[in-house]
Design an enzyme around this catalytic site. Structure first.
Site, PDB file in Angstrom:
ATOM      1  N   VAL A  52       0.871  -1.181   0.000  1.00 17.97           N
ATOM      2  CA  VAL A  52       0.000   0.000   0.000  1.00 17.97           C
ATOM      3  C   VAL A  52       0.903   1.224   0.000  1.00 17.97           C
ATOM      4  O   VAL A  52       1.988   1.181   0.547  1.00 17.97           O
ATOM      5  CB  VAL A  52      -0.945   0.012   1.215  1.00 17.97           C
ATOM      6  N   CYS A  53       0.490   2.295  -0.658  1.00 11.95           N
ATOM      7  CA  CYS A  53       1.456   3.363  -0.927  1.00 11.95           C
ATOM      8  C   CYS A  53       0.784   4.714  -1.137  1.00 11.95           C
ATOM      9  O   CYS A  53      -0.419   4.809  -1.250  1.00 11.95           O
ATOM     10  CB  CYS A  53       2.195   3.117  -2.228  1.00 11.95           C
ATOM     11  N   THR A  54       1.618   5.733  -1.258  1.00  8.79           N
ATOM     12  CA  THR A  54       1.183   7.034  -1.744  1.00  8.79           C
ATOM     13  C   THR A  54       2.132   7.470  -2.848  1.00  8.79           C
ATOM     14  O   THR A  54       3.340   7.449  -2.660  1.00  8.79           O
ATOM     15  CB  THR A  54       1.206   8.080  -0.612  1.00  8.79           C
TER      16      THR A  54
ATOM     17  N   ARG B 293      -5.322   8.270   3.659  1.00  8.88           N
ATOM     18  CA  ARG B 293      -4.068   8.999   3.529  1.00  8.88           C
ATOM     19  C   ARG B 293      -4.189  10.049   2.435  1.00  8.88           C
ATOM     20  O   ARG B 293      -3.384  10.951   2.317  1.00  8.88           O
ATOM     21  CB  ARG B 293      -2.931   8.022   3.180  1.00  8.88           C
TER      22      ARG B 293
END
Ligand code: NAG
Ligand code: NAG
Ligand code: NAG
Ligand code: NAG
Ligand code: NAG
Ligand code: NAG
Length: 395
Positions: free
Chosen positions: A142-144, A333
């Site tokens: 999972v990331c941005t 986020r």
């Protein structure tokens, strides 16, 4: 076991325990400033550079890097095996990995099968376990990611890589076990042909796909996981059972970084190639308005969200939700990240202010392994190991 329900379940458990901490300091904070150049408690160290020579045979090219990293790699793979046996308490699952997965190595496209073999040889680890390590990233990331354009038309591309969700909570260190074991494996790799850079990447030693990379002067690319009912596990299962018409997502990003020669070609390949699982591809180019988020199902491209300056879209930002839908309230986020982008404004966008945004909780969280900053036109890729000291969101 599927990613989404398990994720949701844990979300609710943690949410009720922490009294819905999502919007409550100290788990969230106001946009950070002055965090760059990196220092202090959220900075865990620089990422070292290695060269991989693509003129060497696939089986040879990782040897030097792996000989330096094999201890860290075997510690991580042992931890993953221990976790698997705690889920399925019998030796069977590991035996399956050791005996059955290697039979499938020949079905991987060139050069991936050969490279994985080379990594197994160089590390002395069983082939099946190195294959498992390579499959892992397709499912737990999972990331941005963000692509932004400044007032002069220069593009920046940056990402936090958050990895290790559900892979064992280490009570003693109050962190995710796999996330902490992964940090020593983070490397910057300069892939060369004829002694010249073809592309650069922030990656994990032992992993042959790519999640973060840049082709100097031409384009930058990151991949984020997309959860869906028709998600990762199904494609992986089908692949094991013999239906192999889809491509591993991170193999596609590697191929695009290695062999595509323009932003447009990269965009076409990322939108049209059939995949094993859904994904988000975040692509930046080398000139004004070349930046997009490609939302993929396994078979088709669902949406391309592009920079559009006339319309005020000077950046595109992706976490792990379709941009036209709301994120899960307990895993938001996106809104905090966008708030910091808006507050910075297009005037002041730079490596420093983007690093500030990516250092703001909960964009920075317990899963965050590294932050990479890229500028295609300056031929710069910088990566930093990250850590989120308590109090901090678990994801
Ligand atoms: C990281 O690299 C920078 C610039 O090269 C250097 O000044 C700094 O001391 C390094 N930090 C650590 C923790 O190695
Ligand atoms: C957990 O913390 C201890 C002490 O702070 C440290 O020695 C150990 O390496 C950590 N464990 C991992 C897996 O990083
Ligand atoms: C890139 O192209 C070359 C030449 O066609 C090919 O040998 C190589 O396997 C390709 N690389 C990837 C990662 O697909
Ligand atoms: C941008 O990329 C294209 C290929 O897509 C290349 O022809 C051009 O020279 C690049 N421009 C700059 C400024 O590097
Ligand atoms: C601007 O964005 C709106 C909605 O996102 C869209 O309907 C419109 O066509 C866009 N205008 C231009 C000039 O692209
Ligand atoms: C942009 O940066 C300048 C100088 O660094 C500062 O004075 C100004 O307040 C900043 N603008 C915003 C919107 O943050």
């Amino acid at each position: 076991m599927s990613a989404l329900p398990l994720r949701l379940l844990l979300c609710f458990v943690v949410a009720s325990l922490s009294g819905l901490a999502q919007d409550v300091p100290p788990y969230t904070e106001d946009c950070r400033s002055g965090t760059y150049p990196p220092s202090g408690p959220t900075f865990k160290g620089n990422v070292s550079w290695y060269t991989v020579n693509l003129d060497q045979a696939p089986q040879e090219r990782w040897q030097k890097l792996i000989s330096e990293k094999k201890t860290a790699l075997s510690i991580l793979i042992q931890a993953i095996k221990d976790l698997a046996t705690s889920f399925f308490p019998s030796e069977k699952i590991i035996k399956l990995v050791d005996t059955k997965l290697p039979l499938l190595i020949g079905t991987l496209p060139c050069p991936f099968g050969e490279e994985i073999k080379g990594i197994a040889d160089a590390s002395g680890l069983p082939l099946g376990e190195v294959m498992l390590f390579n499959i892992f990233y397709e499912v737990f990331t999972v990331c941005t990611s963000v692509v932004a354009e400044d007032k002069s038309g220069k593009l920046y591309h940056a990402r936090n890589l958050d990895f290790g969700l559900f892979l064992g909570w280490d009570v003693k260190n109050n962190s995710w076990m796999v996330t902490q074991l992964l940090r020593p494996l983070v490397v910057n790799v300069d892939f060369q042909r004829n002694g010249k850079t073809v592309f650069v990447s922030t990656s994990f030693a032992g992993y042959v796909g790519m999640l973060t990379g840049m082709k100097p002067g031409i384009f930058s690319l990151t991949m984020n996981e997309r959860f869906s009912i028709d998600g990762g596990y199904i494609g992986v299962l089908e692949w094991i059972l013999g239906k192999r018409d889809g491509m591993w997502m991170s193999f596609l990003t590697r191929s695009v970084l290695e062999n595509a020669t323009s932003y447009e070609e990269a965009k076409t390949l990322l939108s049209k190639t059939k995949l094993l699982a859904p994904a988000y591809f975040i692509l930046g180019g080398n000139k004004s308005e070349e930046g997009c988020v490609i939302t993929r199902s396994r078979a088709v491209c669902l949406d391309i969200w592009e920079l559009d300056l006339k319309n005020g879209t000077w950046y595109v930002l992706e976490t792990n939700y379709d941009h036209w839908k709301a994120p899960l309230p307990i895993d938001n986020r996106r809104d905090p990240a966008m708030k910091c982008m808006r507050r910075t404004s297009q005037q002041n966008i730079s490596f420093g202010t983007i690093y500030d945004m990516l250092s703001t909780k909960p964009v920075l969280n317990k899963l965050t392994t590294y932050t990479t900053l890229m500028s295609v036109s300056d031929n710069k890729l910088e990566a930093y190991l990250r850590i989120c000291p308590d109090p901090c969101m678990p994801w």
